[in-house]
Enzyme design. Sequence first.
Site, mmCIF file in Angstrom:
data_model
loop_
_atom_site.group_PDB
_atom_site.id
_atom_site.type_symbol
_atom_site.label_atom_id
_atom_site.label_comp_id
_atom_site.label_asym_id
_atom_site.label_seq_id
_atom_site.Cartn_x
_atom_site.Cartn_y
_atom_site.Cartn_z
ATOM 1 N N ASP A 122 0.793 -1.120 -0.060
ATOM 2 C CA ASP A 122 -0.078 0.042 -0.013
ATOM 3 C C ASP A 122 0.879 1.263 -0.025
ATOM 4 O O ASP A 122 1.891 1.270 0.484
ATOM 5 C CB ASP A 122 -1.062 -0.119 1.387
ATOM 6 C CG ASP A 122 -2.083 1.003 0.956
ATOM 7 O OD1 ASP A 122 -2.369 1.263 0.029
ATOM 8 O OD2 ASP A 122 -2.631 1.287 2.093
ATOM 9 N N HIS A 137 2.853 3.729 -8.990
ATOM 10 C CA HIS A 137 2.471 2.135 -8.985
ATOM 11 C C HIS A 137 3.708 1.889 -9.934
ATOM 12 O O HIS A 137 4.286 0.662 -9.824
ATOM 13 C CB HIS A 137 1.201 2.075 -9.933
ATOM 14 C CG HIS A 137 -0.005 2.701 -9.312
ATOM 15 N ND1 HIS A 137 -0.211 2.092 -8.000
ATOM 16 C CD2 HIS A 137 -1.057 3.302 -9.722
ATOM 17 C CE1 HIS A 137 -1.274 2.571 -7.548
ATOM 18 N NE2 HIS A 137 -1.787 3.282 -8.670
ATOM 19 N N LEU A 184 10.982 -20.450 -4.315
ATOM 20 C CA LEU A 184 10.248 -19.495 -4.007
ATOM 21 C C LEU A 184 8.720 -19.779 -4.479
ATOM 22 O O LEU A 184 8.600 -19.463 -5.611
ATOM 23 C CB LEU A 184 10.453 -17.952 -3.993
ATOM 24 C CG LEU A 184 9.632 -16.893 -3.445
ATOM 25 C CD1 LEU A 184 9.280 -16.811 -1.879
ATOM 26 C CD2 LEU A 184 9.926 -15.564 -4.056
#
Length: 247
Positions: free
Chosen positions: A25, A42, A136
């Site tokens: 966020d 962004h 991962l």
Amino acid sequence: MSHLIAPQPQPQTPDATLHVAIIMDGNGRWARAKGLPRTAGHKKGAEAVRATVKASVRLGVTHLTLFGFSSENWRRPADEVNALMGLLRVYLRGEVDELEREGVRLRVIGDRDRFSDDIRDLIAAAERRTQDNTRLALTVALNYGGRAEITAAARRVAEAVADGRLAPEQVTEATFAGHLFAPDVPDPDVLIRTSGEQRISNFLLWQIAYAELVFTDVAWPDFGEQDLADALRDFRGRERRFGAVSG
Ligand code: IPE
Ligand code: IPE
Ligand code: MG
């Protein structure tokens, strides 16, 4: 009287896995503070995703789940949604080679139907190409909502019961969880939210039952390896009790 107490489900305490979930966020505020358009935040945020994936591999994280776009984020102005879709395309086109090199398996959770055909194809191609990687497990939540996920699971369970494939008494926490979007991924050990807000915003509602919550004021575009290491140190310093008493 103790015989009257029903056995409690055993929470997962995996020591071989370390699952970090992140609510990324603060992109918009980061940009605004610099006099830039929100979309610049962004773009920088996408770079932070890249860095965090690498840092996770280095720091021994086995599962990383990132909240990329919520089912509520469609409420944003069309320009911003379009810019986010553009960045998603760029990421899916440009990042798969690197994911391959790093041994990362990418999967997407959420409702894909609302994405354009080309984005759906890019997601499917990236998932296919990285499916054998084991270093991962990266899960990206896109057009994702926790309540929608639970509702979809409930619908599938109801269908199985209606078809006679499942008896009502077989609907346990484990069978229910088996109908969620990524049933093989263990519950998050730690949930990080960046940029100061202290709320869940409809993320992984079922899975975070016993996650340790870490809130940091660092805005997502500024989040780096040191911030992840700090969050993990904070997490490791906590005592997880899962409802029991201290050992
Ligand atoms: C997170 O940053 C990215 C997405 C939700 C897509 P925001 O865009 O929510 O940034 P703020 O919270 O408005 O600063
Ligand atoms: C949550 O952030 C969604 C993502 C990080 C993708 P938001 O910025 O959308 O959440 P709210 O609106 O502040 O609760
Ligand atoms: Mg936000």
